[in-house]
Design an enzyme around this catalytic site. Structure first.
Site, PDB file in Angstrom:
ATOM      1  N   ASP A 181      -8.311  -8.142  93.078  1.00 48.85           N
ATOM      2  CA  ASP A 181      -9.231  -6.962  94.023  1.00 48.85           C
ATOM      3  C   ASP A 181      -8.343  -6.337  94.937  1.00 48.85           C
ATOM      4  O   ASP A 181      -6.827  -5.974  94.860  1.00 48.85           O
ATOM      5  CB  ASP A 181     -10.541  -7.966  95.171  1.00 48.85           C
ATOM      6  CG  ASP A 181     -10.300  -6.663  95.550  1.00 48.85           C
ATOM      7  OD1 ASP A 181     -11.194  -5.817  95.620  1.00 48.85           O
ATOM      8  OD2 ASP A 181     -10.859  -7.545  97.042  1.00 48.85           O
ATOM      9  N   TYR A 307     -10.890  -0.348 104.224  1.00 47.88           N
ATOM     10  CA  TYR A 307     -11.505   0.592 102.891  1.00 47.88           C
ATOM     11  C   TYR A 307     -11.629   1.660 103.724  1.00 47.88           C
ATOM     12  O   TYR A 307     -11.244   2.773 103.212  1.00 47.88           O
ATOM     13  CB  TYR A 307     -13.022  -0.092 103.298  1.00 47.88           C
ATOM     14  CG  TYR A 307     -13.823  -1.370 102.239  1.00 47.88           C
ATOM     15  CD1 TYR A 307     -13.862  -1.200 101.144  1.00 47.88           C
ATOM     16  CD2 TYR A 307     -12.974  -2.340 103.033  1.00 47.88           C
ATOM     17  CE1 TYR A 307     -13.876  -1.963 100.431  1.00 47.88           C
ATOM     18  CE2 TYR A 307     -13.384  -3.190 101.605  1.00 47.88           C
ATOM     19  CZ  TYR A 307     -13.977  -3.119 100.132  1.00 47.88           C
ATOM     20  OH  TYR A 307     -14.480  -4.060  99.587  1.00 47.88           O
ATOM     21  N   HIS A 359     -14.797 -11.648  90.126  1.00 46.08           N
ATOM     22  CA  HIS A 359     -14.213 -11.348  90.791  1.00 46.08           C
ATOM     23  C   HIS A 359     -13.771 -12.393  91.985  1.00 46.08           C
ATOM     24  O   HIS A 359     -12.346 -12.239  92.127  1.00 46.08           O
ATOM     25  CB  HIS A 359     -15.077 -10.792  92.224  1.00 46.08           C
ATOM     26  CG  HIS A 359     -14.619 -10.175  93.270  1.00 46.08           C
ATOM     27  ND1 HIS A 359     -14.230  -8.517  93.140  1.00 46.08           N
ATOM     28  CD2 HIS A 359     -14.564 -10.210  94.667  1.00 46.08           C
ATOM     29  CE1 HIS A 359     -13.297  -8.162  94.192  1.00 46.08           C
ATOM     30  NE2 HIS A 359     -13.939  -9.241  94.612  1.00 46.08           N
TER      31      HIS A 359
END
Length: 384
Positions: A181, A307, A359
């Site tokens: 990630d 983000y 993940h």
């Protein structure tokens, strides 16, 4: 640079306030008759919140976490939390290769602890003590006990911070890097920026960062890219709000531990290799350890910074150091073609699709990940 020992110690009043908030939680009703179809299932959340309020033993979890050597140092102008495990190896054995392990979102250093133990002390897990590594597990900037960077949060910026930690703070001249990630992006940048210091890079989330303008995607690559775009339509709502209005959702999650838990558990279920059954992969204490760390540090909002700053990330240059991919078994990487990784890695020496572990692969399958890292980095202990 000064490195200071650190212990996790959540104050009693923080825990008391947490329990009080949990007991006053107002729960929503399900929007869809199919469980989990519209997000975190309210019935599941109600049960997990009740256990968090009256059953979960945070002090036991805290003691277990403090069994690891936590440290804090100021790196690149901000406090950086990390765990530093020294290799347990035979006297007189060659110096171990250091490895830096990088987590993603909504994860934490906790994801890497099982793998770190197995790498630093393989003899305790049935392995050869000569195969031990020094292991460094940092908390990403803005996550838990690490401060936000002074500038934007980019994967390249984190890689620069990690390199400063490994070489300047800890004094390693050569090291390997692993991550998934966000941590996978950081790992790629480490290999691209510091080939004279980075022995190799190993990732689980084979993100697409190729330049298709110079070489258009093959039919197989385009099929994958189309499938990824279709998957994102149903999954990317969480990222859209964190990319555009992070402070709005953070205000709610900072005030409601139940809301915070719902936001985190939704991704632990959706992205892990659990086939929709949370309990198949995650016991309640593990989920609540992660949630309590986010709650006690008040860092869910700052964890969104990567983000909000995502548009500032640049394409990773071609990575020339030895590389490995152990492909995550999560929806976003289903049928990911090896050729996409080869566009990024000039020297892809290890490719494996074990179809186990999603993940949070290091957390879900620590034995598998430790074995993969030992197999890849073992031959790289000495300079080629």
């Amino acid at each position: 640079m000064t490195v200071t020992p650190f212990r996790i110690a959540v104050p009693d009043d923080v825990l008391s306030d947490l329990r009080a908030r949990l007991t006053r939680t107002r729960f929503t009703t399900a929007s869809d008759a199919t469980s989990w179809a519209a997000g975190t299932d309210p019935a599941y959340l109600r049960d997990l919140v009740a256990y968090w309020a009256d059953g979960f033993d945070w002090r036991a979890a805290e003691t277990a976490l403090n069994a690891f050597p936590h440290q804090v140092a100021e790196v690149a102008g901000s406090p950086l939390h990390f765990i530093h495990l020294r290799a347990r190896r035979p006297e007189g054995a060659p110096a171990p290769l250091p490895l830096v392990l990088s987590h993603g979102w909504p994860s934490s250093f906790v994801e890497m602890l099982g793998v770190a133990r197995r790498l630093a002390d393989p003899a305790a897990h049935g392995g050869d003590p000569a195969d031990a590594f020094d292991v460094v597990v940092p908390s990403l900037p803005g996550f838990l006990y690490s401060g936000l960077p002074q500038g934007p949060f980019t994967r390249r910026g984190v890689a620069e911070t990690w390199h400063s930690l490994m070489t300047g703070t800890l004094g390693y001249d050569r090291y390997g890097a692993f991550g998934g990630d966000i941590g996978g992006g950081v790992t790629q940048w480490l290999g691209a920026l510091y080939p004279e210091h980075v022995a190799g890079v190993h990732i689980t989330s084979a993100v697409v960062s190729a330049d298709f303008e110079k070489e258009p995607p093959t039919p197989a690559e385009q099929t994958y890219l189309d499938a990824l775009a279709a998957y994102d339509i149903g999954d990317q709502g969480y990222s859209e709000i964190m990319c555009t209005r992070p402070d709005t959702v953070a205000a709610a999650l900072m005030d409601s531990p139940a809301g915070l838990l719902a936001w985190i558990v939704d991704k632990y279920r959706d992205w892990s290799d659990c086939d929709g059954d949370v309990a198949r992969r995650w016991d309640r204490d593990t989920l609540l350890t992660v949630a309590t760390l986010y709650w006690a540090t008040g860092s869910i909002g700052s964890s969104f910074r990567q983000y909000y700053d995502y548009h500032l990330n640049k394409r990773v240059p071609r990575v020339t150091v030895p590389a490995a991919v152990t492909l995550s078994n999560e929806p976003a990487f289903k049928d990911y073609p090896k050729s996409l990784a080869e566009r990024v890695f000039a020297d892809l020496r290890h490719w494996n699709t074990p179809e186990r572990g999603g993940h949070f692969m290091a957390h879900e399958e620590p034995d598998q990940v430790a074995a993969e890292l030992q197999a890849f980095f073992g031959p790289l202990r000495k300079t080629d």
